[in-house]
Enzyme design. Structure first.
Site, PDB file in Angstrom:
ATOM      1  N   ASP A 198       0.967  -1.307   0.034  1.00  0.00           N
ATOM      2  CA  ASP A 198      -0.002  -0.004  -0.039  1.00  0.00           C
ATOM      3  C   ASP A 198       0.934   1.298   0.066  1.00  0.00           C
ATOM      4  O   ASP A 198       1.276   1.562   1.024  1.00  0.00           O
ATOM      5  CB  ASP A 198      -0.936  -0.041   1.285  1.00  0.00           C
ATOM      6  CG  ASP A 198      -1.811   1.217   1.451  1.00  0.00           C
ATOM      7  OD1 ASP A 198      -1.833   2.083   0.388  1.00  0.00           O
ATOM      8  OD2 ASP A 198      -2.224   1.415   2.467  1.00  0.00           O
ATOM      9  N   GLU A 221      -0.553  10.638   0.804  1.00  0.00           N
ATOM     10  CA  GLU A 221      -1.896   9.995   0.771  1.00  0.00           C
ATOM     11  C   GLU A 221      -2.336   9.515   2.126  1.00  0.00           C
ATOM     12  O   GLU A 221      -3.346   9.775   2.798  1.00  0.00           O
ATOM     13  CB  GLU A 221      -2.020   9.011  -0.214  1.00  0.00           C
ATOM     14  CG  GLU A 221      -3.684   8.412  -0.450  1.00  0.00           C
ATOM     15  CD  GLU A 221      -3.876   7.238   0.465  1.00  0.00           C
ATOM     16  OE1 GLU A 221      -4.946   6.644   0.341  1.00  0.00           O
ATOM     17  OE2 GLU A 221      -2.962   6.824   1.373  1.00  0.00           O
ATOM     18  N   GLU A 222      -1.098   9.058   2.875  1.00  0.00           N
ATOM     19  CA  GLU A 222      -1.374   8.377   4.207  1.00  0.00           C
ATOM     20  C   GLU A 222      -1.472   9.753   5.336  1.00  0.00           C
ATOM     21  O   GLU A 222      -1.763   9.296   6.409  1.00  0.00           O
ATOM     22  CB  GLU A 222      -0.283   7.555   4.808  1.00  0.00           C
ATOM     23  CG  GLU A 222       0.030   6.407   3.602  1.00  0.00           C
ATOM     24  CD  GLU A 222      -1.004   5.295   3.755  1.00  0.00           C
ATOM     25  OE1 GLU A 222      -1.904   5.463   4.644  1.00  0.00           O
ATOM     26  OE2 GLU A 222      -0.891   4.305   3.100  1.00  0.00           O
ATOM     27  N   HIS A 280      -0.064  -1.786   6.325  1.00  0.00           N
ATOM     28  CA  HIS A 280       0.178  -1.011   7.432  1.00  0.00           C
ATOM     29  C   HIS A 280       0.899  -1.598   8.637  1.00  0.00           C
ATOM     30  O   HIS A 280       0.763  -1.060   9.803  1.00  0.00           O
ATOM     31  CB  HIS A 280      -0.871  -0.321   7.976  1.00  0.00           C
ATOM     32  CG  HIS A 280      -1.465   0.927   7.046  1.00  0.00           C
ATOM     33  ND1 HIS A 280      -1.968   2.029   7.439  1.00  0.00           N
ATOM     34  CD2 HIS A 280      -1.722   1.067   5.613  1.00  0.00           C
ATOM     35  CE1 HIS A 280      -2.703   2.730   6.489  1.00  0.00           C
ATOM     36  NE2 HIS A 280      -2.148   2.003   5.311  1.00  0.00           N
TER      37      HIS A 280
END
Lengths: 338, 308
Positions: A170, A198-199, A308
């Site tokens: 991811d 983005e995170e 994650h």
């Protein structure tokens, strides 16, 4: 798979995506008609200028969840903060790399025989965790590490048959899939955006959408596979190896109904396995983009177990099938009235 | 305000992300006016008359509901709330095709479940809303999704009256209010805005909100992250006074509002509305007199009598 390996192994916590961007420019910049990097670090490549619309924007984010040096204490241990959603349970006893010299460190935890029963039942809070690089004083650590340095998981890509093991699927999987898609000649003008941060709240995607102003946005992601051990009476979807994952809605956006139908119908037509995203959680750059401009948004992802965390598992066929599905669906966009 | 139009709007299926039927009703009613009507890919409906800058009146189309996430081995449907909260309660729900479902809470008190009355209905991704009900009694309206649709009914009132004048005006019905105001900013992006009025039904359940049911329209002086500019508040108060409408003042300090979302993008808005009782539940209540007074006030603002 060499490019995917390079992308997954590269450091790129939010705000520090330079290495990933450089790999992408070197790998596929030559396929683009133009290459541009904005001041935030978003990478734009365009193709098909002059073709008749709709203007298509593909997006994948280059950043990964990670840590950042907050301060260095007198004994030389490094206190850190998280960048993006990381469960503190996964951090103790993990190898990490720090800063521009990729210094090796360990997130330390008291050994079994030095901790009592009660301690072992509890998750060590983030505030009590430190990275240990083996230095014995602040000044010694400061020779190698500075406040604000990024920290990333020290995990290297491995392949066993179709199973891939790495950090940051991811969304390096999405980055890789876009790198394959840019080699394809689409019927429409297309902008490929490898976004940043983005995170940290979909920051790069919002800026990118404002710049490109596309009609249609297809986000390529690595999403959580849920086929984990459980006794619950719930089908544990999406499954690893069972095909691209299509989003109906998440916490930020309802995907365009016509695009979802197009993706599902194309998969059925072409015999590509596919599945819906579940649970309906999380958010992607699509959520940020529709708040900038009215556009049709869809999200297609590969399922990856344990995202994650320091290491995740993905399936090679999911990556191949996702590329094929997006390519085929994009060819049929004229059939869709958004 | 036209009761039949309000009833039509409250009865139509339109959860967040599936607002097209509500939008169709709005567009159909706007066709009879001299406003130019457009719709974008998010489902937002934008109507305008004349050249900008416009006084813009903005409300939403969607209602809370559920999405089917999964069917378990016993045949029960596992629902994701979008964003139906506790108050929406157990009872009947319907999908887009009108198929009926019995919605209930799992014993953990958190998870929504449903049982389909039609074999095989309720696949993953099926959207559900509470079965619609509508009653008018003693000058009040009781209905499902009332707080979500009364704004559109008021906008259609403005559209009807705008036919007669030659003032510039714009009406916006946006999608995705219940999913972090998804369509709001995009709906406004091409409009030259002079004043932006957000039309909302404001929860009025406890009686200590600073405004009451049946006491007239409400102007919000502040929301969680924005404050109404005093200049605008004075303008609205003046026009309300000129046409003999009592204006209530309210303050809302919790929960993200449309005004907050817009404030973050640099767009200033002011929120006008009326009290709604039982807000967020299956059957909400608003007072007809509040609707009528707010409609008059909005028409006054549309005429721009006091704007400098």
């Amino acid at each position: 798979m060499e490019l995917l390996k390079q992308l997954c192994d590269a450091p790129g916590v939010s705000g520090h995506e330079d290495a990933v961007r450089e790999i992408l420019i070197k790998a596929v910049g030559s396929y683009a008609e133009s290459v541009h990097v904005d001041s935030l670090g978003n990478l734009f490549m365009t193709k098909g200028k002059g073709k008749k619309g709709p203007h298509l924007m593909f997006t994948a984010h280059t950043d990964e969840v990670g840590l950042m040096v907050e301060r260095i204490d007198d004994e030389g241990f490094i206190k850190f903060m998280t960048l993006g959603g990381i469960d503190p349970r996964v951090l103790p006893a993990k190898r990490v790399r720090i800063g521009k010299d990729a210094i090796c460190g360990v997130i330390g935890i008291k050994p079994f025989h030095l901790s009592d029963k009660e301690e072992r039942k509890e998750v060590t809070p983030l505030s009590d965790l430190r990275v240990d690089i083996g230095a014995s004083s602040r000044s010694e650590t400061e020779r190698f590490v500075d406040v604000g340095d990024p920290i990333w998981f020290d995990t290297l890509f491995e392949q066993q048959g179709d199973i891939l093991k790495a950090k940051a699927f991811d969304d390096r999987a999405g980055c890789y899939m876009m790198a394959e898609l840019i080699k394809h000649e689409f019927r429409f003008p297309a902008t490929f955006v490898w976004s940043v941060q983005e995170e940290m709240g979909l920051r790069g995607g919002r800026i990118a959408a404002a710049r490109v102003r596309p009609d249609i946005m297809i986000v390529l992601e690595g999403t959580g596979a849920c086929d984990l051990p459980t006794d619950a009476d719930v089908a544990r979807r999406p499954f690893l190896g069972k095909g691209p994952v299509i989003t109906i809605l998440d916490r930020t956006v309802v995907a365009n109904q016509r695009l979802v139908e197009l993706l599902c119908q194309t998969a059925e037509r072409d015999g590509i396995p596919w599945q819906f995203k579940r649970p309906l959680v999380g958010g992607t750059d699509a959520g940020a983009a529709v708040r900038v401009k009215a556009l049709g948004a869809a999200v297609v992802a590969i399922p990856a177990r344990y995202i994650h965390t320091p290491v995740a598992l993905a399936h090679l066929k999911d990556i191949i099938n996702t590329i094929e599905l997006v390519k085929a669906a994009a060819e049929r966009l004229r059939e869709v009235k958004l | 305000m036209n009761k039949e139009v309000l009833q039509e709007l409250c009865r139509v299926f339109g959860p967040t992300g599936r607002e097209s039927r509500v939008a169709e009703i709005v567009k159909t009613h706007l066709e009879g006016t001299n406003l130019e009507v457009t719709a974008d890919v998010l489902g937002n409906v934008i109507a305008r008359k004349g050249d900008g800058p416009y006084p813009v009146f903005c409300t939403h189309l969607d209602q809370p509901g559920w999405v089917v996430e999964h069917r378990d081995k016993k045949g029960f449907l596992h629902l994701k709330s979008v964003p139906a909260d506790e108050k929406l309660g157990e009872g009947w729900a319907v999908d887009e095709g009108g198929n009926r479902y019995r919605v209930f809470k799992e014993s953990d008190g958190k998870s929504w479940r449903a049982e389909s009355l039609v074999e095989g209905e309720g696949e993953m991704g099926t959207f559900l809303v509470p079965k619609a009900e509508f009653e008018a009694s003693k000058g009040a309206y009781f209905a499902t999704a009332l707080a979500d649709r009364v704004g559109a009914a008021l906008l259609l009132d403005i559209a009807g009256k705008a036919n007669k004048g030659n003032q510039a005006v714009s009406l916006v019905c946006y999608t995705g209010r219940h999913l972090k105001f998804t369509g709001l900013t995009a709906a406004l992006e091409d409009l030259d805005i002079e004043r932006l009025y957000l039309i909302e039904a404001l929860p009025c359940d406890e009686g200590n909100e600073g405004y009451s049911l049946g006491e007239g329209p409400v102007i919000l002086l502040r929301t969680q992250h924005s404050v109404a500019p005093s200049l605008w508040v004075d303008e609205v108060a003046k026009i309300a006074s000129d046409i003999g409408i009592k204006l209530q003042k309210g303050l809302v300090s919790d929960g993200e509002s449309a005004a907050d979302t817009l404030a973050r993008t640099g767009i200033q808005a002011i929120t006008l509305g009326m009290g709604v009782r039982y807000s967020g539940s299956r059957i909400e209540r608003v007072e007809g007199s509040d609707c009528e007074a707010l409609s008059k006030l909005l028409q006054g603002l549309a005429k721009g009598k006091v704007r400098s």
